[in-house]
Write a protein that holds these residues in place. Structure first.
Motif, PDB file in Angstrom:
ATOM      1  N   GLU A  80     -10.138  24.644 -37.977  1.00 34.30           N
ATOM      2  CA  GLU A  80     -11.300  23.889 -37.519  1.00 34.30           C
ATOM      3  C   GLU A  80     -10.918  23.099 -36.271  1.00 34.30           C
ATOM      4  O   GLU A  80     -10.075  22.197 -36.324  1.00 34.30           O
ATOM      5  N   VAL A  81     -11.525  23.467 -35.150  1.00 35.68           N
ATOM      6  CA  VAL A  81     -11.249  22.799 -33.876  1.00 35.68           C
ATOM      7  C   VAL A  81     -12.552  22.483 -33.127  1.00 35.68           C
ATOM      8  O   VAL A  81     -12.539  22.267 -31.926  1.00 35.68           O
ATOM      9  N   ASP A  82     -13.679  22.456 -33.845  1.00 37.09           N
ATOM     10  CA  ASP A  82     -14.962  22.372 -33.150  1.00 37.09           C
ATOM     11  C   ASP A  82     -15.149  21.069 -32.377  1.00 37.09           C
ATOM     12  O   ASP A  82     -15.866  21.038 -31.376  1.00 37.09           O
ATOM     13  N   GLU A  83     -14.489  19.964 -32.792  1.00 41.63           N
ATOM     14  CA  GLU A  83     -14.616  18.728 -32.016  1.00 41.63           C
ATOM     15  C   GLU A  83     -13.963  18.897 -30.642  1.00 41.63           C
ATOM     16  O   GLU A  83     -14.449  18.368 -29.642  1.00 41.63           O
ATOM     17  N   LEU A  84     -12.883  19.663 -30.579  1.00 41.77           N
ATOM     18  CA  LEU A  84     -12.225  19.960 -29.306  1.00 41.77           C
ATOM     19  C   LEU A  84     -13.049  20.931 -28.467  1.00 41.77           C
ATOM     20  O   LEU A  84     -13.100  20.820 -27.238  1.00 41.77           O
TER      21      LEU A  84
END
Length: 314
Positions: free
Chosen positions: A292-296
């Protein structure tokens, strides 16, 4: 820095990779995000969590992960912590064979991180392996626009953030590094085509995934003695690649912006459309490690944008 710079493609086993932890500043609202050319507001606390998701996944795969922000002087670190784009390390430089070539930012907002990282690289690798002034007189060249296909060929884009003039200045370095051919494509100048790796990516030793519109674009072929044009698919076929066109799929940043950890394994975002990867018969058995890297990704880049390979086991 005990690293043997070695990258002859995008898919061999990754041994060492450069990253940078996110800025300490939030992007608090939609208007600010628009003004700094990000997709959405970002909480840096959450971005830090997602950054560690990515780093931990690579470390668990036995990869040496270097966060260059930890090596900055106190003075440089004070500025660096406030640079919101510093997480996108792919653009800073590129290893061609055993040579690290410096990039040049396509926007002044990113210039400080290039300067800071380049002086670190010079200290780590020395002037023979990193010619820090090589692109000083060139125009913009961000290495999210570059794919090292194999020991013969490099594929790059001269679009919104990279210029053909910079390619002209650096092409001799690529040839001297051991490559015989450079393919240059010119993508439309839009936010969704900011870099090559938002539109195409190497998914295996002989498969490249690309957005369908790219089949209509010619590629300029540069060698040490010749200059001519081919269509994209023909250029890639000559170098042993099939192209998996994504047709009419509506894309997000996550779909194509993945990282090859080894010939059998891809590191992908939990938001990636896995059907795109699984659609080609040669990719059906690929191991997909999801993080999970969606904030980046709200900053406009994905996992490939946030990782700069320094060493692959060829």
């Amino acid at each position: 820095m005990n690293i043997s710079l070695n990258c002859w493609n995008e898919y061999d086993q990754l041994k060492s990779v450069l990253v940078c932890s996110p800025s300490t500043l939030d992007v608090p609202d939609a208007q600010t995000a628009t003004d700094v050319q990000w997709e959405k507001p970002v909480s840096q606390k959450k971005a830090q969590e997602h950054f560690h998701n990515m780093v931990d996944a690579m470390k668990e795969h036995g990869i040496h992960v270097i966060d260059y922000s930890k090596h900055l002087s106190r003075q440089d670190a004070h500025l660096s912590h406030q640079l919101i784009n510093r997480v996108f390390t792919r653009d800073l430089a590129c290893v061609f064979g055993n040579t690290l070539v410096p990039g040049e930012p396509g926007t002044s907002m990113r210039r400080p991180e290039y300067i800071q990282s380049h002086f670190l690289f010079l200290d780590w690798f020395g002037p023979e392996r990193f010619k820090v002034t090589a692109n000083n007189n060139g125009n913009a060249l961000e290495f999210g626009d570059v794919m090292v296909l194999n020991k013969d060929a490099v594929f790059l884009n001269t679009g919104l953030r990279s210029s053909y003039e910079a390619v002209e200045r650096m092409k001799d370095q690529i040839f001297q590094a051991g490559f015989s051919e450079i393919g240059v494509i010119d993508l439309p100048r839009r936010p969704d085509t900011l870099h090559m790796d938002m539109n195409a990516n190497v998914a295996a030793a002989d498969v490249l995934i690309a957005k369908s519109y790219m089949r209509y674009l010619p590629v300029r072929i540069l060698t040490e003695t010749h200059d001519r044009y081919l269509m994209m698919e023909e250029f890639l076929f000559r170098h042993g690649f099939e192209v998996e066109w994504t047709n009419d799929i509506k894309h997000t940043v996550a779909d194509i912006n993945f990282l090859n950890l080894d010939p059998e394994t891809l590191l992908i975002s939990t938001k990636a459309n896995k059907k795109i990867i699984r659609n080609h018969p040669k990719l059906k058995k690929k191991k997909l490690i999801e993080v999970e890297v969606d904030e980046l990704e709200k900053g406009g880049g994905g996992i490939r944008c946030m990782t700069l390979p320094l060493e692959r086991q060829s």
